[in-house]
Design a protein around this motif. Structure first.
Motif, PDB file in Angstrom:
ATOM      1  N   GLN A 165      62.517  31.641  47.676  1.00 30.31           N
ATOM      2  CA  GLN A 165      61.539  30.566  47.670  1.00 30.31           C
ATOM      3  C   GLN A 165      60.746  30.635  48.965  1.00 30.31           C
ATOM      4  OE1 GLN A 165      62.452  26.084  47.921  1.00 30.31           O
ATOM      5  NE2 GLN A 165      62.038  26.402  45.734  1.00 30.31           N
ATOM      6  N   ALA A 166      59.430  30.512  48.848  1.00 28.61           N
ATOM      7  CA  ALA A 166      58.552  30.561  50.007  1.00 28.61           C
ATOM      8  C   ALA A 166      57.700  29.309  50.034  1.00 28.61           C
ATOM      9  CB  ALA A 166      57.669  31.803  49.957  1.00 28.61           C
ATOM     10  N   VAL A 167      57.142  29.011  51.203  1.00 26.71           N
ATOM     11  CA  VAL A 167      56.257  27.854  51.347  1.00 26.71           C
ATOM     12  C   VAL A 167      54.874  28.353  51.720  1.00 26.71           C
ATOM     13  CG1 VAL A 167      55.820  25.696  52.559  1.00 26.71           C
ATOM     14  CG2 VAL A 167      58.172  26.380  52.063  1.00 26.71           C
ATOM     15  N   MET A 168      53.927  28.041  50.853  1.00 21.35           N
ATOM     16  CA  MET A 168      52.552  28.510  50.973  1.00 21.35           C
ATOM     17  C   MET A 168      51.671  27.393  51.527  1.00 21.35           C
ATOM     18  SD  MET A 168      50.441  30.048  47.701  1.00 21.35           S
ATOM     19  CE  MET A 168      50.395  28.466  46.804  1.00 21.35           C
ATOM     20  N   SER A 169      50.767  27.742  52.459  1.00 18.78           N
ATOM     21  CA  SER A 169      49.877  26.752  53.061  1.00 18.78           C
ATOM     22  C   SER A 169      48.431  27.215  52.925  1.00 18.78           C
ATOM     23  CB  SER A 169      50.220  26.541  54.536  1.00 18.78           C
ATOM     24  OG  SER A 169      51.522  26.011  54.691  1.00 18.78           O
ATOM     25  N   PRO A 170      47.660  26.609  52.013  1.00 25.50           N
ATOM     26  CA  PRO A 170      46.263  27.007  51.810  1.00 25.50           C
ATOM     27  C   PRO A 170      45.272  26.091  52.538  1.00 25.50           C
ATOM     28  CG  PRO A 170      47.058  25.788  49.890  1.00 25.50           C
ATOM     29  CD  PRO A 170      48.155  25.743  50.924  1.00 25.50           C
ATOM     30  N   ALA A 171      44.251  26.699  53.121  1.00 28.30           N
ATOM     31  CA  ALA A 171      43.098  25.966  53.660  1.00 28.30           C
ATOM     32  C   ALA A 171      41.890  26.405  52.878  1.00 28.30           C
ATOM     33  CB  ALA A 171      42.921  26.268  55.145  1.00 28.30           C
ATOM     34  N   HIS A 172      41.003  25.472  52.491  1.00 28.12           N
ATOM     35  CA  HIS A 172      39.913  25.856  51.613  1.00 28.12           C
ATOM     36  C   HIS A 172      38.795  24.823  51.616  1.00 28.12           C
ATOM     37  CE1 HIS A 172      41.708  22.925  48.757  1.00 28.12           C
ATOM     38  NE2 HIS A 172      42.859  23.442  49.154  1.00 28.12           N
ATOM     39  N   ASP A 173      37.598  25.318  51.275  1.00 28.02           N
ATOM     40  CA  ASP A 173      36.406  24.495  51.105  1.00 28.02           C
ATOM     41  C   ASP A 173      35.539  25.209  50.067  1.00 28.02           C
ATOM     42  OD1 ASP A 173      33.948  23.203  51.290  1.00 28.02           O
ATOM     43  OD2 ASP A 173      34.085  22.935  53.450  1.00 28.02           O
ATOM     44  N   ASP A 174      35.513  24.788  48.759  1.00 28.61           N
ATOM     45  CA  ASP A 174      36.081  23.515  48.310  1.00 28.61           C
ATOM     46  C   ASP A 174      37.271  23.743  47.346  1.00 28.61           C
ATOM     47  OD1 ASP A 174      34.163  21.205  49.213  1.00 28.61           O
ATOM     48  OD2 ASP A 174      32.808  22.758  48.527  1.00 28.61           O
ATOM     49  N   TRP A 175      36.977  24.000  46.069  1.00 28.55           N
ATOM     50  CA  TRP A 175      37.989  23.997  45.005  1.00 28.55           C
ATOM     51  C   TRP A 175      38.835  25.267  45.072  1.00 28.55           C
ATOM     52  CZ3 TRP A 175      36.777  22.491  39.216  1.00 28.55           C
ATOM     53  CH2 TRP A 175      37.973  22.448  38.487  1.00 28.55           C
ATOM     54  N   ALA A 176      40.133  25.090  45.358  1.00 24.07           N
ATOM     55  CA  ALA A 176      41.062  26.220  45.445  1.00 24.07           C
ATOM     56  C   ALA A 176      41.989  26.247  44.247  1.00 24.07           C
ATOM     57  CB  ALA A 176      41.873  26.134  46.731  1.00 24.07           C
ATOM     58  N   GLN A 177      42.238  27.460  43.747  1.00 18.99           N
ATOM     59  CA  GLN A 177      43.185  27.682  42.666  1.00 18.99           C
ATOM     60  C   GLN A 177      43.980  28.945  43.001  1.00 18.99           C
ATOM     61  OE1 GLN A 177      41.463  26.980  38.614  1.00 18.99           O
ATOM     62  NE2 GLN A 177      39.494  26.829  39.674  1.00 18.99           N
ATOM     63  N   ILE A 178      45.312  28.873  42.880  1.00 15.50           N
ATOM     64  CA  ILE A 178      46.157  30.002  43.258  1.00 15.50           C
ATOM     65  C   ILE A 178      47.175  30.281  42.162  1.00 15.50           C
ATOM     66  CG2 ILE A 178      47.802  30.914  44.947  1.00 15.50           C
ATOM     67  CD1 ILE A 178      46.475  29.168  47.068  1.00 15.50           C
ATOM     68  N   TRP A 179      47.213  31.559  41.758  1.00 15.14           N
ATOM     69  CA  TRP A 179      48.190  32.032  40.780  1.00 15.14           C
ATOM     70  C   TRP A 179      49.092  33.074  41.437  1.00 15.14           C
ATOM     71  CZ3 TRP A 179      43.065  31.293  40.044  1.00 15.14           C
ATOM     72  CH2 TRP A 179      42.629  30.504  38.977  1.00 15.14           C
ATOM     73  N   ILE A 180      50.360  33.104  41.033  1.00 12.57           N
ATOM     74  CA  ILE A 180      51.290  34.151  41.460  1.00 12.57           C
ATOM     75  C   ILE A 180      52.070  34.605  40.240  1.00 12.57           C
ATOM     76  CG2 ILE A 180      53.226  34.772  42.965  1.00 12.57           C
ATOM     77  CD1 ILE A 180      52.421  32.496  44.823  1.00 12.57           C
ATOM     78  N   ASN A 181      52.049  35.907  39.994  1.00 15.67           N
ATOM     79  CA  ASN A 181      52.824  36.506  38.906  1.00 15.67           C
ATOM     80  C   ASN A 181      52.566  35.834  37.558  1.00 15.67           C
ATOM     81  OD1 ASN A 181      53.944  38.234  40.823  1.00 15.67           O
ATOM     82  ND2 ASN A 181      55.751  36.940  41.131  1.00 15.67           N
ATOM     83  N   GLY A 182      51.303  35.544  37.292  1.00 15.33           N
ATOM     84  CA  GLY A 182      50.935  35.006  35.987  1.00 15.33           C
ATOM     85  C   GLY A 182      51.136  33.520  35.813  1.00 15.33           C
ATOM     86  N   GLU A 183      51.432  32.819  36.895  1.00 17.35           N
ATOM     87  CA  GLU A 183      51.622  31.364  36.816  1.00 17.35           C
ATOM     88  C   GLU A 183      50.783  30.691  37.888  1.00 17.35           C
ATOM     89  OE1 GLU A 183      56.026  30.568  35.175  1.00 17.35           O
ATOM     90  OE2 GLU A 183      55.997  31.539  37.145  1.00 17.35           O
ATOM     91  N   LYS A 184      50.247  29.516  37.552  1.00 19.29           N
ATOM     92  CA  LYS A 184      49.410  28.787  38.498  1.00 19.29           C
ATOM     93  C   LYS A 184      50.272  27.825  39.317  1.00 19.29           C
ATOM     94  CE  LYS A 184      44.916  26.474  38.774  1.00 19.29           C
ATOM     95  NZ  LYS A 184      43.777  25.924  38.018  1.00 19.29           N
ATOM     96  N   TRP A 185      50.146  27.927  40.642  1.00 16.89           N
ATOM     97  CA  TRP A 185      50.970  27.130  41.549  1.00 16.89           C
ATOM     98  C   TRP A 185      50.187  26.065  42.296  1.00 16.89           C
ATOM     99  CZ3 TRP A 185      56.270  27.723  41.935  1.00 16.89           C
ATOM    100  CH2 TRP A 185      56.800  28.840  41.249  1.00 16.89           C
ATOM    101  N   TYR A 186      48.872  26.201  42.356  1.00 21.47           N
ATOM    102  CA  TYR A 186      48.086  25.267  43.186  1.00 21.47           C
ATOM    103  C   TYR A 186      46.710  25.080  42.597  1.00 21.47           C
ATOM    104  CZ  TYR A 186      45.943  23.281  47.459  1.00 21.47           C
ATOM    105  OH  TYR A 186      45.309  22.473  48.378  1.00 21.47           O
ATOM    106  N   ASN A 187      46.268  23.827  42.545  1.00 22.68           N
ATOM    107  CA  ASN A 187      44.918  23.470  42.126  1.00 22.68           C
ATOM    108  C   ASN A 187      44.481  22.266  42.948  1.00 22.68           C
ATOM    109  OD1 ASN A 187      42.698  23.665  39.851  1.00 22.68           O
ATOM    110  ND2 ASN A 187      43.150  21.487  40.128  1.00 22.68           N
ATOM    111  N   ASN A 188      43.337  22.386  43.616  1.00 27.43           N
ATOM    112  CA  ASN A 188      42.854  21.267  44.426  1.00 27.43           C
ATOM    113  C   ASN A 188      41.345  21.363  44.585  1.00 27.43           C
ATOM    114  OD1 ASN A 188      42.568  19.095  46.124  1.00 27.43           O
ATOM    115  ND2 ASN A 188      44.007  19.808  47.668  1.00 27.43           N
ATOM    116  N   THR A 189      40.638  20.390  44.053  1.00 24.95           N
ATOM    117  CA  THR A 189      39.177  20.375  44.143  1.00 24.95           C
ATOM    118  C   THR A 189      38.685  19.864  45.494  1.00 24.95           C
ATOM    119  OG1 THR A 189      38.988  18.122  43.243  1.00 24.95           O
ATOM    120  CG2 THR A 189      38.998  19.941  41.663  1.00 24.95           C
ATOM    121  N   ARG A 190      39.595  19.417  46.345  1.00 25.90           N
ATOM    122  CA  ARG A 190      39.214  18.740  47.587  1.00 25.90           C
ATOM    123  C   ARG A 190      39.321  19.675  48.788  1.00 25.90           C
ATOM    124  NH1 ARG A 190      40.998  14.825  51.359  1.00 25.90           N
ATOM    125  NH2 ARG A 190      39.509  13.100  51.525  1.00 25.90           N
ATOM    126  N   TRP A 191      38.270  19.726  49.588  1.00 24.33           N
ATOM    127  CA  TRP A 191      38.299  20.564  50.787  1.00 24.33           C
ATOM    128  C   TRP A 191      39.336  20.051  51.772  1.00 24.33           C
ATOM    129  CZ3 TRP A 191      35.097  19.627  55.603  1.00 24.33           C
ATOM    130  CH2 TRP A 191      34.805  18.278  55.753  1.00 24.33           C
TER     131      TRP A 191
END
Length: 278
Positions: A165-191
């Motif tokens: 298990q790992a802990v991921m920390s995303p910074a983004h402007d604006d809408w971020a979406q992250i997939w790993i190994n065919g599964e979506k782990w993060y969705n955030n429309t907010r910067w």
């Protein structure tokens, strides 16, 4: 004299409140656990998602700067609110790939033969290559193209010594979406507020061997950045690619020994070299 002490005390109280307030703005980010995202939550923002969750990670030295992806952005996206729910990978590949399949080993391998054909209005044809994004740059997504109304896709391969298990920390402007190994782990429309500031940490599962991460960020106007780092224990344990690669061919050369394409149950696995021979 008593009045002076009262005045001094009042100043001290106000200063304490200001400092406390600023610490609240950069308090510990909200932790997202229990992923990957369920089917009905794929386009939902995390809760809570407010300014008081912003965490300043500018002192972190493990931000990822080297990525693999299309050599340019999807342009004229009509604002990220419009483009964010559209699968631009499926659109650009004529249905041969999509965002989910791209975040797998098989999908990654297919980028050797499939370019993004986004049309002249959206940046044209995009081959795949290795590039660097300057972590401390509020406009690192621009990449010598338009500054506004763009979508950026970046990828990396995380070679893990074990299931972890790992802990991921995303910074983004604006809408971020992250997939790993065919599964979506993060969705955030907010910067997140700054190029090394995060709103959330995200617990993700890594499998032993190669893990494919796909990170998409959509932008409308103003700052345009995407950045990512993991917890220290993860960075100490894994190897992240691209590492020394500078283009597509050298990227696949450096990951060829860890790439394994997992076939349906009952079939043998095939290595990257086997696939290249077919």
């Amino acid at each position: 004299m008593k009045r002076f002490y009262t005045f001094t005390l009042a100043i001290a109280i106000v200063f304490t409140l200001i400092v406390s307030g600023s610490q609240l703005v950069f308090a510990q980010a909200n932790a997202i656990t229990g992923g990957p995202l369920a089917e009905d939550m794929l386009l939902e923002d995390p809760e809570p998602n407010g300014d008081n969750l912003r965490q300043d990670d500018s002192g972190v030295d493990t931000w990822i700067s080297k990525w693999y992806g299309p050599e340019g952005n999807y342009e004229n996206n009509g604002t990220f609110q419009v483009s964010g729910s559209i699968d631009l990978i499926e659109e650009g590949s004529g249905g041969k790939l999509n965002q989910v399949s791209l975040s797998t080993i098989d999908g990654l391998l297919m980028t050797q033969d499939i370019n993004m054909e986004w049309g002249d209005d959206h940046g044209g044809d995009r081959a795949w290559t290795v590039f660097e994004l300057e972590v401390a740059n509020d406009h690192n997504m621009n990449r010598d193209g338009p500054a506004d109304n763009i979508d950026t896709y970046v990828m990396c391969v995380i070679d893990s010594p074990s299931d972890m298990q790992a802990v991921m920390s995303p910074a983004h402007d604006d809408w971020a979406q992250i997939w790993i190994n065919g599964e979506k782990w993060y969705n955030n429309t907010r910067w997140t507020g700054k190029n090394q500031t995060i709103l959330h940490t995200v617990e993700v599962d890594l499998q032993k061997g190669a893990n494919v991460l796909l990170y998409r960020c959509g932008e409308s106007g103003g700052a345009a950045y995407l950045n990512l780092h993991f917890d220290d224990a993860t960075h100490d344990a894994v190897t992240i690619y691209p590492k020394d690669a500078t283009d597509q061919s050298s990227f696949f050369a450096e990951i060829q020994d860890i790439i394994v394409s997992v076939e349906p149950a009952g079939k043998l696995t095939t290595t990257w070299a086997d696939i290249k021979r077919q």
